[in-house]
Design a protein around this motif. Sequence first.
Motif, short mmCIF file in Angstrom:
data_model
loop_
_atom_site.label_atom_id
_atom_site.label_comp_id
_atom_site.label_asym_id
_atom_site.label_seq_id
_atom_site.Cartn_x
_atom_site.Cartn_y
_atom_site.Cartn_z
N MET A 1 0.82 -1.21 0.00
CA MET A 1 0.00 0.00 0.00
C MET A 1 0.85 1.25 0.00
O MET A 1 0.35 2.36 -0.09
CB MET A 1 -0.92 -0.02 1.22
N GLU A 2 2.16 1.06 0.04
CA GLU A 2 3.00 2.25 -0.05
C GLU A 2 2.73 3.02 -1.32
O GLU A 2 2.95 4.20 -1.39
CB GLU A 2 4.48 1.88 0.00
N LYS A 3 2.25 2.31 -2.35
CA LYS A 3 2.04 3.00 -3.61
C LYS A 3 0.68 3.64 -3.68
O LYS A 3 0.30 4.18 -4.71
CB LYS A 3 2.29 2.02 -4.77
N PHE A 124 -2.89 2.06 4.97
CA PHE A 124 -3.31 2.84 6.14
C PHE A 124 -2.15 3.66 6.64
O PHE A 124 -0.97 3.31 6.47
CB PHE A 124 -3.80 1.90 7.25
N ALA A 125 -2.48 4.77 7.23
CA ALA A 125 -1.47 5.61 7.88
C ALA A 125 -2.19 6.37 8.99
O ALA A 125 -3.29 6.91 8.78
CB ALA A 125 -0.84 6.58 6.89
N ILE A 126 -1.56 6.36 10.16
CA ILE A 126 -2.15 7.00 11.35
C ILE A 126 -1.09 7.88 11.98
O ILE A 126 0.11 7.50 12.01
CB ILE A 126 -2.65 5.92 12.34
N PHE A 130 -0.80 8.33 17.91
CA PHE A 130 -1.85 7.33 18.13
C PHE A 130 -1.36 5.90 17.87
O PHE A 130 -2.16 4.97 17.89
CB PHE A 130 -3.07 7.66 17.27
N TRP A 131 -0.07 5.75 17.61
CA TRP A 131 0.46 4.39 17.40
C TRP A 131 0.45 3.63 18.73
O TRP A 131 0.67 4.21 19.81
CB TRP A 131 1.90 4.45 16.88
N GLY A 132 0.24 2.34 18.62
CA GLY A 132 0.31 1.48 19.79
C GLY A 132 -0.83 1.66 20.77
O GLY A 132 -0.75 1.23 21.91
N LYS A 163 11.57 -3.14 5.52
CA LYS A 163 12.15 -2.39 6.64
C LYS A 163 11.12 -1.73 7.55
O LYS A 163 11.48 -1.16 8.57
CB LYS A 163 13.05 -1.26 6.07
N ASN A 164 9.85 -1.79 7.16
CA ASN A 164 8.80 -1.11 7.92
C ASN A 164 8.30 -2.03 9.05
O ASN A 164 7.30 -2.74 8.91
CB ASN A 164 7.65 -0.72 6.98
N GLY A 165 9.00 -2.01 10.17
CA GLY A 165 8.68 -2.93 11.27
C GLY A 165 7.25 -2.81 11.75
O GLY A 165 6.53 -3.80 11.88
N ASN A 168 4.67 -4.09 9.08
CA ASN A 168 4.63 -5.55 9.01
C ASN A 168 3.97 -6.13 10.26
O ASN A 168 3.14 -7.04 10.16
CB ASN A 168 6.05 -6.12 8.84
N GLY A 169 4.32 -5.58 11.43
CA GLY A 169 3.71 -6.07 12.67
C GLY A 169 2.21 -5.86 12.66
O GLY A 169 1.44 -6.74 13.08
N ALA A 170 1.79 -4.73 12.16
CA ALA A 170 0.37 -4.41 12.12
C ALA A 170 -0.38 -5.38 11.20
O ALA A 170 -1.46 -5.90 11.55
CB ALA A 170 0.18 -2.96 11.65
C1 COA Z 1 1.00 1.07 10.13
C2 COA Z 1 0.31 1.78 11.28
C3 COA Z 1 -1.05 2.29 10.83
C4 COA Z 1 0.08 0.73 12.37
O1 COA Z 1 -0.48 1.35 13.51
P1 COA Z 1 0.21 1.11 14.95
O2 COA Z 1 -0.66 1.71 15.98
O3 COA Z 1 1.62 1.52 14.86
O4 COA Z 1 0.12 -0.49 15.00
P2 COA Z 1 0.11 -1.39 16.29
O5 COA Z 1 0.96 -0.78 17.36
O6 COA Z 1 -1.29 -1.75 16.63
O7 COA Z 1 0.78 -2.70 15.70
C5 COA Z 1 2.11 -2.72 15.29
C6 COA Z 1 2.74 -3.98 15.77
O8 COA Z 1 4.05 -4.06 15.23
C7 COA Z 1 4.94 -4.32 16.27
N1 COA Z 1 6.22 -3.73 15.92
C8 COA Z 1 6.67 -2.49 16.20
N2 COA Z 1 7.91 -2.35 15.68
C9 COA Z 1 8.22 -3.49 15.08
C10 COA Z 1 9.36 -3.96 14.40
N3 COA Z 1 10.42 -3.17 14.21
N4 COA Z 1 9.34 -5.20 13.90
C11 COA Z 1 8.27 -6.00 14.08
N5 COA Z 1 7.13 -5.62 14.73
C12 COA Z 1 7.13 -4.37 15.23
C13 COA Z 1 4.35 -3.68 17.49
O9 COA Z 1 4.88 -4.21 18.69
C14 COA Z 1 2.87 -4.01 17.29
O10 COA Z 1 2.56 -5.33 17.68
P3 COA Z 1 1.92 -5.64 19.15
O11 COA Z 1 0.70 -4.78 19.28
O12 COA Z 1 1.63 -7.09 19.08
O13 COA Z 1 2.98 -5.26 20.14
C15 COA Z 1 1.17 2.95 11.82
O14 COA Z 1 2.35 2.46 12.39
C16 COA Z 1 1.51 3.94 10.72
O15 COA Z 1 0.71 4.77 10.36
N6 COA Z 1 2.75 3.85 10.15
C17 COA Z 1 3.17 4.81 9.12
C18 COA Z 1 2.49 4.55 7.78
C19 COA Z 1 2.77 3.16 7.30
O16 COA Z 1 3.90 2.68 7.36
N7 COA Z 1 1.71 2.50 6.81
C20 COA Z 1 1.77 1.09 6.47
C21 COA Z 1 2.17 0.81 5.11
S1 COA Z 1 2.13 -0.96 4.84
#
Ligand code: COA
Length: 220
Positions: A1-3, A124-126, A130-132, A163-165, A168-170
Amino acid sequence: MEKMPYRQEMGLAMVQATIEQVSSSDWRQQLPVLTGRQIRLRELRTSDAASLFAMLTTEEVARFISPPPTTVEGFERFIAWTHRQRTAGSYACFAVTVQGFDTAIGIFQIRELEPGFGTAEWGFAIGSPFWGTGLFQDGAELVLRFAFEMLGVHRLEARCAVKNGRGNGALHKVGAVQEGVLRKAFLKNGEYLDQVLYAIVEDDWRALRSPERLFPMNVH
Ligand SMILES: CC(C)(COP(=O)(O)OP(=O)(O)OC[C@H]1O[C@@H](n2cnc3c(N)ncnc32)[C@H](O)[C@@H]1OP(=O)(O)O)[C@@H](O)C(=O)NCCC(=O)NCCS
């Protein structure tokens, strides 16, 4: 979805979530309001541009996604574009708001990859404050229901930079299955990044929501 331009039990969140009644075609005129435990997803409005600009243009949010608009006016144009695409029936973009507040703090978007939405891609992007907090998972459950029950999606893809930890976790958290790595598939800041390809197929999603799976989680 990066694109393309927070923590609760999955089953419990789904049972408590509500989606206002709409027919399968209504969403092209106006997106339904989707209400979860703590989140409210609604149609984007032009007036959301300033808050989305503030939330989605920070370095940590934009690091692994397509460059967001660089001005409030740019977000206004993006919002107008989302409405046109929705009317055309090929795309939907929800504003993320926290219940009790109307400020847009992020977006969930979904676009068809083939006419009729059989296969689709979501993203998605938040805003990072509001993360976590559980908001993401709450919203993701609603968008998955919208995709599989209203749009008729049978396969929902997502692409996420290796690289987007957090990204990927989400995706793992909401049941997305890693299907492969797309090598050097995403150009970001002059560098081609590898992306993980994820998918959720309708059968898996329905199985995850089966009564046997949900029942134990709803016993208080
Ligand atoms: C993607 C996004 C919407 C997720 O929302 P969030 O509130 O951060 O997500 P959550 O915290 O509920 O879940 C992320 C999970 O990844 C885990 N995580 C965090 N860093 C991590 C890493 N480096 N490697 C692996 N997992 C990781 C977290 O621990 C969490 O898991 P848990 O709840 O079991 O502990 C938000 O981070 C965001 O907007 N990112 C920027 C935009 C983006 O990258 N969008 C996604 C494109 S695919």
